[in-house]
Design an enzyme around this catalytic site. Structure first.
Site, PDB file in Angstrom:
ATOM      1  N   ARG A   1       0.890  -1.157   0.000  1.00 41.57           N
ATOM      2  CA  ARG A   1       0.000   0.000   0.000  1.00 41.57           C
ATOM      3  C   ARG A   1       0.928   1.206   0.000  1.00 41.57           C
ATOM      4  O   ARG A   1       1.699   1.419   0.933  1.00 41.57           O
ATOM      5  CB  ARG A   1      -0.910  -0.011   1.222  1.00 41.57           C
TER       6      ARG A   1
ATOM      7  N   ASP B   1       1.779   4.935   0.335  1.00 42.72           N
ATOM      8  CA  ASP B   1       1.213   6.089   1.023  1.00 42.72           C
ATOM      9  C   ASP B   1       1.310   7.360   0.183  1.00 42.72           C
ATOM     10  O   ASP B   1       2.380   7.679  -0.362  1.00 42.72           O
ATOM     11  CB  ASP B   1       1.965   6.282   2.353  1.00 42.72           C
TER      12      ASP B   1
ATOM     13  N   GLU C   1      -2.601   5.220  -2.265  1.00 43.32           N
ATOM     14  CA  GLU C   1      -3.340   6.324  -1.667  1.00 43.32           C
ATOM     15  C   GLU C   1      -3.030   7.547  -2.507  1.00 43.32           C
ATOM     16  O   GLU C   1      -1.852   7.901  -2.678  1.00 43.32           O
ATOM     17  CB  GLU C   1      -2.928   6.573  -0.213  1.00 43.32           C
TER      18      GLU C   1
ATOM     19  N   ASP D   1     -13.338   9.057  -1.020  1.00 42.51           N
ATOM     20  CA  ASP D   1     -14.618   9.671  -1.364  1.00 42.51           C
ATOM     21  C   ASP D   1     -15.782   8.913  -0.728  1.00 42.51           C
ATOM     22  O   ASP D   1     -16.703   9.513  -0.158  1.00 42.51           O
ATOM     23  CB  ASP D   1     -14.797   9.698  -2.886  1.00 42.51           C
TER      24      ASP D   1
ATOM     25  N   ASP E   1      -6.376   6.902   9.326  1.00 38.05           N
ATOM     26  CA  ASP E   1      -6.290   8.334   9.033  1.00 38.05           C
ATOM     27  C   ASP E   1      -7.467   9.108   9.614  1.00 38.05           C
ATOM     28  O   ASP E   1      -7.289  10.048  10.391  1.00 38.05           O
ATOM     29  CB  ASP E   1      -6.257   8.552   7.514  1.00 38.05           C
TER      30      ASP E   1
ATOM     31  N   VAL F   1      -9.734   8.279  11.694  1.00 37.05           N
ATOM     32  CA  VAL F   1      -9.918   8.139  13.136  1.00 37.05           C
ATOM     33  C   VAL F   1      -8.815   8.896  13.871  1.00 37.05           C
ATOM     34  O   VAL F   1      -9.071   9.758  14.717  1.00 37.05           O
ATOM     35  CB  VAL F   1      -9.908   6.651  13.544  1.00 37.05           C
ATOM     36  N   GLY F   2      -7.574   8.592  13.540  1.00 39.71           N
ATOM     37  CA  GLY F   2      -6.448   9.161  14.274  1.00 39.71           C
ATOM     38  C   GLY F   2      -6.250  10.645  14.080  1.00 39.71           C
ATOM     39  O   GLY F   2      -5.624  11.300  14.918  1.00 39.71           O
TER      40      GLY F   2
END
Length: 620
Positions: A275, A277, A313, A340, A411, A413-414
Site C-alpha cells: 500500500r 502512502d 493512496e 470519497d 487516518d 480516526v487518528g
C-alpha cells in the site's frame, strides 16, 4: 489453506547496504558528496569490544564499498564520515538500538520458509483488514499479531494490510515517520519474526500487504540530509522539506533505492503487495512515474511467479494510475483507497460537515451512490474545500475492484483530536446499512482493526520523538485544532492527548475482551455473516468485471446496479427516517434483506433497510 513443503530461503539482491555471503560481508553506501568513508565494525556478541575501522573504496559515481572477509550475520556496523561522526546504514536490514544506533548484518538465507506452494490470491478475492502492529495486540509485536491471524481468517478476511514498520525514532509511532526503509522496527520484533508472521498468514490463505512511505522521511533520525544531499531535490518543497529526488540530477540511484525497497519487501519478506502512502505527495516529473517503474519491476521479478498487488493512496483521484491493459490487468496501481466513499458515509452517519466533509454535505446519500457505482465521487469537479481546485479524473471505465472502500481507516480516526471511531459518532442504524452496502458491493472492502466488533477504544495519533521535537509536535497538534469551535478555549485544547505520552499509545490498543460483550458480539456476527455471503455468492462472479455501475437516488433511497464478470448485482438502501411507500423489487435471487417488507412484487423499506439481489448470467 495448509501449505507444507521443504523449507526454502529468499533473499533480495541489491547494490545497497550489507550483503552477507559465504566468505564475509560486502558493504556499500552511496554518498557522492563524501570523499572518504570508513566502516565501523564490531563482531556479533562482542558489545564490549571497540569498533574496528576499515577504509572504504570510493568510485567515480560516489559509491563507497568494502568487502570484509570474516564478517557475518549479527555483526554491528556503521559508516564513519570524514568529520568523525557515524551514521547507520540507510539500507539497514535491522537496527535493534533504534534509528541512531548501529546497524546489524542480516543474512536472509538463514530464515527457512514453509510457503513454497503459495502463489497469492486474485485481487477480486480481497477483503482487507488494516492493522497497526503495536496497537493490534496488548503485546504489540509481530509474534503476538501472528497468534490472531486464525481469527481474522475465520471472520472472512483474506488480506491483512500492515501499517508501516520501517524503523522509526522511539518506541512507538504510527509508522509514517520511518527513516530506515529496509529495517522492521525493533520494538515489534526481529526481521525473522516478521517473516514468520507472513509465512503463517500464507498458511491460512491470507495475503499480507505492507504500507510503505516513499514521499518523505521522518523528521528524526534521517541522516541522509547531512551527508548525501543528492538524495533530495530542492526544486520541490513539501511539508517535510525538500522532496525526495525522483527526477533531478543523480536521481537514478535514488529511484533504484525505492524500487529495490519495494522488491525487498515482496521478495525477501514474501509480502503479497504494497500500500503506497500518499503518492500525490511524490514529486516526480519523469516520463515513467516511480509507481509505474515499481510496477514494471514487480512484473519482471516476483510478479512472474505469484500474484502481487499495488494499492495506492492518492488524494488527486488519478484514475489514469489505475488504468487496465487490453487483458484487464493493471498497468500501475491495482487499486486505490477510496476516501470519497468514506467521506460520504461519514457525513451520512454522523452529520459532521467540517473540513473536507463539506464537499459531501449537500446530498450524502447520492454521493454514496455515485461512489458505490463509479468509484470516485470527484472526477474532475471543483472542490470547495480545496478553494475551487478541480479534483479527480473520470473513473467510470474502471472495474469496481479498482477501489478499496471502507467506513474508516487509521487516518480519519487518528486525525481526530480524541481518536473517536465512527461507531462512537454515527447513527447505528445507518452504520449497519452502510456496512452491508460496503461488504456486499463489488468494491474491495477494507476493515480497520476493531471494525468487526465496533471496538470502543480510540485510535489516537502517537509518537515518541526526542524532547525538542516532541514538544513541537505536541504544540502543533493542539494548534491544528485551535481553529475549531469545539476547541475555542484553552481548557478544551489542553484535553487533547499528548501524542508523545505513552498513555496515548496504550489507550489506542484494541481491547479484545470486549468482543464477547453483547453489543460488540452482535456486530461481529453481522460482519462475519455478510462476509460469508460475499465469498459464497459475489466473489465467484467478480473476475472479468469491467466498467462502472449505475445508480439513482430519490428521497434518500438508493438504487445501485452493477454488471459483474458473470451476472448482475442489485442493491437498494434506505437512509431516511420514515419508511418508504411501495418500491419496485429488483430482479434476481435475494442475497441479503434487512428491514424490508415484501408486498407481492413491491417492497417497503424501513430506516436503514438494505436489499441485495443477484441475477445469474443467463440471457446476457
Amino acid at each position: 489453506m495448509t501449505i507444507t513443503s521443504t523449507p526454502i530461503h529468499h533473499a533480495h539482491c541489491m547494490p545497497f547496504g550489507a550483503t552477507a555471503h559465504d566468505a564475509g560481508v560486502s558493504f556499500a553506501l552511496w554518498a557522492p558528496s563524501q570523499d572518504a568513508l570508513r566502516l565501523e565494525h564490531r563482531p556479533a556478541g562482542r558489545d564490549d569490544a571497540p569498533h574496528a575501522l576499515h577504509p572504504m573504496t570510493r568510485d567515480a559515481e560516489g559509491w563507497h564499498r568494502l568487502d570484509l572477509p570474516g564478517a557475518a550475520h549479527g555483526d554491528g556496523y556503521r559508516f564513519m564520515l570524514p568529520d568523525g561522526s557515524s551514521v547507520p546504514d540507510p539500507a539497514s536490514r535491522f537496527n535493534p538500538d533504534d534509528v541512531h544506533g548501529a546497524s546489524v548484518v542480516v543474512d536472509p538465507r538463514r530464515h527457512a520458509w514453509t510457503d513454497a506452494a503459495w502463489r497469492g490470491r486474485p485481487w477480486e478475492e480481497a477483503v482487507v483488514y488494516e492493522l497497526h502492529i503495536g496497537a493490534f495486540t496488548a503485546e504489540g509485536t509481530f509474534a503476538a499479531a501472528r497468534e490472531r491471524l486464525a481469527e481474522l481468517a475465520e471472520l472472512g478476511v483474506t488480506a491483512i494490510e500492515v501499517m508501516p514498520v520501517a524503523d522509526f525514532p522511539g518506541r512507538r509511532n504510527w509508522g509514517y515517520d520511518g527513516v530506515l526503509q529496509f529495517a522492521p522496527d525493533a520494538s515489534y520484533g526481529t526481521p525473522e519474526e516478521l517473516k514468520a508472521l507472513v509465512d503463517a498468514a500464507h498458511g491460512l490463505g491470507l495475503m499480507v500487504l505492507l504500507d510503505v512511505v516513499y514521499n518523505h522521511f521522518g523528521p528524526e533520525g534521517n541522516y541522509l540530509h547531512g551527508y548525501c544531499p543528492e538524495f533530495f531535490n530542492d526544486a520541490y518543497r513539501t511539508p517535510w522539506g525538500a522532496a525526495i529526488n525522483f527526477d533531478g540530477q543523480q536521481s537514478r540511484t535514488v529511484r533504484d533505492f525505492f524500487v529495490h525497497n519495494a522488491l525487498y519487501w515482496i521478495e525477501e519478506f514474501r509480502f503479497d503487495g504494497l500500500r503506497m502512502d500518499a503518492i500525490h505527495a511524490i514529486r516526480d516529473g519523469s516520463q515513467r512515474h516511480i509507481v509505474q517503474e515499481i510496477r514494471d519491476a514487480v512484473l519482471a521479478g516476483p510478479g512472474r511467479e505469484r500474484q502481487v498487488h499495488l494499492v495506492l493512496e492518492n488524494d488527486t483521484n488519478q484514475a489514469s494510475m489505475l488504468a487496465r491493459d487490453a487483458q484487464g490487468l493493471p498497468v500501475a496501481g491495482t487499486a486505490q483507497w477510496n476516501d470519497d466513499l468514506h467521506h460520504a458515509v461519514h457525513v451520512l452517519t454522523t452529520g459532521e460537515r467540517d473540513g473536507y466533509y463539506a464537499d459531501y454535505a449537500d446530498d450524502p446519500v447520492r454521493s454514496l451512490g455515485r461512489a458505490l457505482a463509479e468509484g470516485f465521487i470527484y472526477q474532475g469537479q471543483a472542490s470547495a474545500f480545496r478553494h475551487g481546485e478541480l479534483r479527480g479524473e473520470p473513473s467510470t471505465q474502471l472495474p469496481s475492484q479498482a477501489f478499496v472502500s471502507f467506513l474508516q481507516t487509521h487516518d480519519q480516526v487518528g486525525n481526530r483530536a480524541f481518536g473517536e471511531r465512527i461507531h462512537a459518532l454515527g447513527d447505528p442504524v445507518r452504520l449497519r446499512a452502510a456496512m452491508a452496502c460496503l461488504l456486499l458491493s463489488p468494491h474491495v472492502p477494507m476493515l480497520f482493526m476493531g471494525d468487526e466488533f465496533a471496538a470502543s477504544t480510540p485510535f489516537l495519533y502517537f509518537c515518541d520523538f526526542g524532547p525538542e521535537l516532541a514538544e513541537a509536535v505536541s504544540n502543533g497538534r493542539r494548534s491544528e485544532f485551535g481553529g475549531f469551535a469545539a476547541f475555542a478555549d484553552k481548557a478544551a485544547l489542553a484535553r487533547i492527548p499528548d501524542p508523545n505520552a505513552e498513555s496515548t499509545f496504550l489507550a489506542s490498543k484494541l481491547n479484545w475482551r470486549e468482543r464477547g460483550a453483547r453489543k460488540h458480539f452482535e456486530q461481529f456476527n453481522e460482519v462475519q455473516q455478510l462476509l460469508a455471503l460475499r465469498h459464497r455468492l459475489i466473489v465467484p462472479r467478480l473476475a472479468g468485471s469491467a466498467g462502472a455501475g449505475v445508480y439513482a437516488c430519490e428521497n434518500d433511497t438508493l438504487r445501485v446496479h452493477w454488471k459483474l464478470g458473470t451476472g448482475r448485482l442489485h442493491m437498494l438502501a434506505h437512509f431516511a427516517e420514515q419508511p418508504t411507500g411501495p418500491v419496485e423489487r429488483t430482479p434476481g435471487a435475494v442475497v441479503y434483506s434487512h428491514g424490508v417488507t415484501q408486498e407481492g412484487s413491491a417492497l417497503r423499506l424501513a430506516h436503514g433497510a438494505v436489499w441485495v439481489t443477484l441475477e445469474d448470467a443467463q440471457g446476457e
